[in-house]
Design an enzyme around this catalytic site. Structure first.
Site, PDB file in Angstrom:
ATOM      1  N   LYS A   1    -102.133  55.573  32.447  1.00 33.19           N
ATOM      2  CA  LYS A   1    -103.430  55.119  32.066  1.00 33.19           C
ATOM      3  C   LYS A   1    -104.668  55.799  32.229  1.00 33.19           C
ATOM      4  O   LYS A   1    -104.568  56.403  33.510  1.00 33.19           O
ATOM      5  CB  LYS A   1    -103.569  53.656  32.576  1.00 33.19           C
ATOM      6  CG  LYS A   1    -104.731  52.647  32.191  1.00 33.19           C
ATOM      7  CD  LYS A   1    -104.914  51.377  32.809  1.00 33.19           C
ATOM      8  CE  LYS A   1    -106.099  50.506  32.261  1.00 33.19           C
ATOM      9  NZ  LYS A   1    -106.121  49.197  33.184  1.00 33.19           N
TER      10      LYS A   1
ATOM     11  N   SER B   1    -106.563  45.291  29.656  1.00 35.01           N
ATOM     12  CA  SER B   1    -107.315  46.558  29.428  1.00 35.01           C
ATOM     13  C   SER B   1    -106.002  47.636  29.530  1.00 35.01           C
ATOM     14  O   SER B   1    -106.481  48.621  28.725  1.00 35.01           O
ATOM     15  CB  SER B   1    -108.150  47.001  30.438  1.00 35.01           C
ATOM     16  OG  SER B   1    -107.604  47.282  31.684  1.00 35.01           O
TER      17      SER B   1
ATOM     18  N   SER C   1    -104.665  42.831  33.412  1.00 36.16           N
ATOM     19  CA  SER C   1    -104.733  43.959  32.507  1.00 36.16           C
ATOM     20  C   SER C   1    -103.346  44.583  32.358  1.00 36.16           C
ATOM     21  O   SER C   1    -103.331  45.522  31.689  1.00 36.16           O
ATOM     22  CB  SER C   1    -105.630  45.116  33.170  1.00 36.16           C
ATOM     23  OG  SER C   1    -107.039  44.496  32.627  1.00 36.16           O
TER      24      SER C   1
END
Lengths: 484, 479
Positions: free
Chosen positions: A76, A151, A175
């Site tokens: 990420k 997210s 997330s």
């Protein structure tokens, strides 16, 4: 090759049925093929990936392998990566090349994992749909008009589409688990502090936790094994030794007691999802678990509490993005105030601004007691509820999200609706508990996730429950059409 | 109208740790800009603070030395504001739960009276960097070497009643942190600086007047002068029918005036909240007891000991113990000396030595006469080898680079003549040469004895023991 799990590829690499370079080239080729459409990567590190793969092949040849040596993964873009652009999904950091590796990145590199690139995400991890990213929306591989969740939406979509073998993510209010649920994969959020936060760009420091997005619980255990553990650079990292998750996971099934929070099955939950979860619970029952109703008295307050605590911390954490030392800087300013206002006005997107404003407000003199302090008190009550529930049961099981993936653009104008998407996941963050979302069926052709929440530092038990579930089911083996 | 002045001080003292309070970067002073700022100090994305335990220990030592309560649990908070030399956009400090609180410190006033000043609290915090507004064309430079340097902010109760008291208190705190070895107290380098809260009220009025805060007073003299001038200003304003505005004021030492920096209406809302990156600081009783047992002898105890062990006056003991280095030098001299009494040594340390240090602008640790040599010098006075006058000459010679007391005495033939035979000879010669004055003495003019002493000393080139000269003269004249 990409239809295999991390665990299977690990065996193939060790047995030298495939080389890491071949594997890496294959995934890079799949990224080229599919990611224009999905937009799950912000940065692809092709050259360094192939170098790392070649180095991994050497290590394998020399016999010094770990289960991750040569495995192509994605990070990420919230994790700082030395000499690689690290954007956190924001225009503010569009020009930021990190001078150092996050602990997570360093540990996985040390274990021999190959980094394919950095995945798309909601700006500064603020969002549940990946639509707040400066780098555009990520499409859900199951339905490209739908969001992948957020997210960690890029990581979820990449693993779901099998264009990365596994990915890292972070989970502040859901997330990891929410995008895993919406994308039909396994998303694991450990206990707060189990994985070092060093080098992970902070959103809400008391809630942020790194974890994994993988096809299976077994893969998640392999990845987390290398990530977890104390870190002298993070005071909030837990010093407790990391157990052997793989061994614990495969140990003989013992009768466990599962608690089902009855208030998670209220009107807000999509009917088909509810059915899928109930069927999932039946699998556990078949495995010999006892199922009990439990009540989390204050859990309905978790969203409001979260939207005080997280923005408060974020408003302070994001103050360092001021254009002085790194990141976006406004041009042609006349004075310091204008410098700050324009730099931050131009660099941050609207959701980030909304949270900074909210956070600044709740910390302000005259409002602090009513909002921030009050929220901390309720946070404690929510924590206590979990503790009470765990005095009676081993694992809590329920839905991960109220609905399967929703349409792109559908909730962008209604922040409250967007925030409510995390209603089942936020509790575990507020209480610092480990949680995992695993695929348990479909609703209208879209994956449904089942959430398991465990006791403090009891990752092993969660992995084990998820692993046994996945031995009995094949939801996690489903691949979206076009990505087989 | 009789005015009463009320002053409280906030002293920021830099703790003498080798590395910063939340990072491993060096705290050394004077390095090239930004060469001692690591990613943590620079507030880079993703970095986290890790507390330097040494800073905590130093703060606890201060607390123990001032009778503070040591918090078993203290908390770091974020003080949020934007400034270019504040890299994270917040300063990590302690707010509601400081590491130590509720102590006191005794000061000795000019009158000799002892006054107890309350210490509200002392808390740990990190320093900010420095903005450099000169040297850059229409731009400002930022040096973050100082960012993250550990500070202990020591907040007094509003117990001080004059600029002079504030000065004495500040000196006492300075002395104490040096004794404790927790700060070098170097004011030029900014290691010890002070803000003063000043207000005035009519004598007998229980309510405090509106206060102003004087910022960044970095010398004892400036603290006293700034407070004095601020008191005058406040009294003038009130007596002219005006009102004091609560505000921060800056002291301009060139113009000897204070001027407004910012008013309360512009005051920042710092939005303090506990820093989630740091765990609460938990200190065990055992750790506190260990630190207590490691405490050095403190100024007040040392002063009493100097009085009782060395027979010094309270005043002398006070002067000698005000600075640890002075006390150490004095004790080293006493230890090295043979027969020289401590009082004699005390006189030399406070007299010749202090004057010489002052003239050359040196610290006592850089004194150009080692303690062992001063010990020898006072021994030579004590055993009669040197007169006071000659001793000063020897002192100066050593100060100017000559080797040792005995070598100087030898080389310059400064040895005092104490041989009574030799002195008798000199006296007889002088009496013989001056029959007229002898007659005057015999006629009852006692004063003429000074004349003879002068002549004898002259004849001995100043080396004759004046006491003996006097004695022998009288004997001979009275024969």
């Amino acid at each position: 090759m990409h239809d295999k799990t991390l665990a299977q590829l690990s065996d193939d690499l060790a047995a030298r049925r495939v080389s890491s370079v071949e594997l890496t080239e294959h995934y890079l080729q799949r990224i080229d093929q599919h990611d224009k459409e999905l937009n799950s990567f912000i940065t692809i590190t092709r050259e360094s990936a192939l170098e790392q793969a070649a180095a991994a092949d050497k290590r394998i040849k020399a016999g010094e392998t770990s289960p991750l040596t040569g495995i192509p993964i994605a990070h990420k873009d919230i994790f700082c990566t030395d000499n690689v652009k690290t954007t956190c999904g924001s225009k503010m950091l569009d020009n930021f090349v990190s001078p150092y590796d996050a602990t997570v990145v360093a540990r996985l590199a040390e274990a021999g994992a190959v980094m394919l690139g950095k995945t798309n995400m909601d700006e500064f991890a603020m969002g549940s749909s990946n639509e707040t990213s400066y780098y555009g929306v990520v499409r859900n591989p199951w339905d490209k008009e739908k969001v992948p969740g957020g997210s960690s939406g890029g990581s979820a979509a990449a693993v779901a589409a099998r264009i990365a073998c596994a990915a890292t993510g972070t989970d502040t209010g859901g997330s990891i688990r929410q995008p895993a649920a919406l994308s039909g994969i396994t998303g694991f959020k450990p206990t707060y502090g189990r994985v070092s936060r060093y080098g992970m760009i902070a959103f809400a420091s008391s809630l942020d936790q790194a974890g994994t997005l993988t096809q299976t619980a077994e893969d998640g255990a392999i990845l987390l094994q290398a990530m977890a553990g104390d870190d002298e650079r993070d005071s909030t990292a837990l010093p407790d030794p990391v157990p052997d998750y793989g061994a614990a996971m495969r140990s003989p099934w013992e009768k466990i007691s599962i608690g089902v929070p009855e208030n998670f099955f209220d009107d807000g939950l999509d009917d088909a999802s509810a059915v899928a979860i109930r069927e999932g619970l039946a699998i556990f029952e078949k495995l010999g678990a006892t199922i009990k109703d439990v009540r989390l008295e204050h859990i309905h307050l978790s969203v409001p509490v979260y939207y005080v605590v997280a923005p408060a911390e974020a408003s302070s954490n994001l103050a360092r993005f001021d254009g002085v030392r790194f990141g976006h800087r406004a041009e042609d300013v006349d004075d310091l105030t204008e410098f700050y206002m324009r730099t931050r006005g131009e660099g941050f997107g609207s959701e980030v601004k909304r949270r900074i404003l909210t956070g600044t407000y709740v910390l302000s003199a005259g409002y602090f007691d009513a909002y921030y302090l009050q929220a901390q008190k309720v946070r404690q009550l929510i924590s206590d509820d979990f503790e009470r529930a765990f005095s009676d049961v081993d694992v809590l099981v329920g839905p991960t999200t109220p609905t399967p993936a929703f349409g792109i653009g559908q909730k962008m104008d209604d922040p409250i609706q967007m925030y409510l998407n995390d209603i089942y996941t936020i509790g575990a963050n507020l209480a610092g508990l480990p949680g995992v979302s695993i695929p348990c069926g479909f609703s209208g052709g879209l994956p449904v996730g089942m959430q398991l929440v465990g006791k403090q530092l009891n990752e092993a038990e969660l992995f084990k429950a998820a692993y046994y579930f996945q031995q009995e089911t094949d939801w996690h083996e489903q691949v979206p059409a076009g990505y087989e | 109208m009789v005015w009463e002045v009320v002053i409280g001080l906030e002293i920021h003292t830099q703790l003498a740790t080798e590395s910063k309070i939340f990072s491993g970067a060096s705290t050394r002073y004077g390095a090239p800009p930004n060469s001692q700022a690591c990613l943590v100090d620079l507030g880079y994305p993703g970095v986290l603070p890790v507390l330097n335990e040494k800073a905590v220990e130093m703060a606890i030592k201060f607390g123990l030395a001032t009778g503070c309560e040591i918090a078993q649990r203290s908390v770091f908070a974020r003080k949020n504001y934007f400034y270019p030399d504040l890299p994270k956009g917040y300063q990590i400090s302690q707010y509601e739960l400081p590491i130590v609180h509720g102590g006191h410190l005794d000061i000795v006033l000019e009158s000799g009276d002892v006054k107890t000043i309350g210490i509200t609290r002392a808390h740990l915090e990190e320093d900010a960097g420095k903005s450099l507004h000169e040297d850059f064309d229409n731009q400002s430079g930022i040096d973050l070497n100082r960012a993250g340097t550990p500070l202990l902010e020591i907040v007094s109760e509003p117990d001080l009643r004059s600029a002079a008291e504030a000065g004495v208190y500040m000196r006492k705190v300075h002395s104490l942190v040096r004794y404790l070895g927790i700060s070098d107290g170097n004011m030029q380098e900014g290691s010890f600086r002070c803000d003063a809260n000043v207000s005035v009220r009519q004598k007998g009025e229980p309510k405090l007047g509106t206060r102003t805060e004087l910022k960044n007073l970095n010398s004892f003299r400036f603290v006293e002068k700034a407070i004095e001038i601020e008191i005058e200003r406040q009294i003038d304003v009130i007596e002219d029918g005006g009102k004091i505005v609560q505000e921060t004021r800056l002291y301009d030492s060139d113009k000897n005036e204070t001027r407004s920096m910012r008013g309360k209406e512009e005051a920042n809302d710092y939005r303090y909240f506990p820093d989630p990156d740091l765990l609460p600081v938990v200190v065990s009783d055992k750790a506190i007891e260990k630190l207590r047992s490691d405490l050095p002898e403190l100024p007040d105890a040392k002063r009493s000991r100097f009085e009782s062990d060395f027979g010094l006056s309270s005043y002398d003991a006070g002067v000698l113990t005000a600075q640890l280095d002075t006390a150490n030098y004095f004790e080293a001299t006493v230890a090295a000396a043979g027969d020289a009494p401590p009082k004699l040594i005390a006189n030399w340390v406070q007299g010749e030595l202090a004057a010489a240090l002052n003239q050359d602008n040196l610290d006592i640790t850089d004194a150009k006469i080692p303690a062992a040599e001063l010990a020898l010098l006072t021994d030579r006075i004590q055993d009669g080898t040197l007169s006071g006058k000659l001793a000063k000459e020897v002192f100066e010679a050593i100060w100017d680079g000559e080797d040792s007391v005995d070598a100087v005495i030898e080389a310059r033939g400064l040895k005092q003549i104490s041989d009574s035979g030799a002195i008798e000879k000199l006296v007889s010669d002088v009496l013989e040469q001056n029959p007229e004055q002898v007659q005057q003495f015999k006629d009852g003019n006692e004063k003429v004895i000074g004349f003879f002493v002068g002549r004898v000393m002259q004849a001995s080139q100043g080396k004759a023991n004046p006491k003996q000269v006097n004695q022998i003269l009288r004997e001979k004249l009275n024969e």
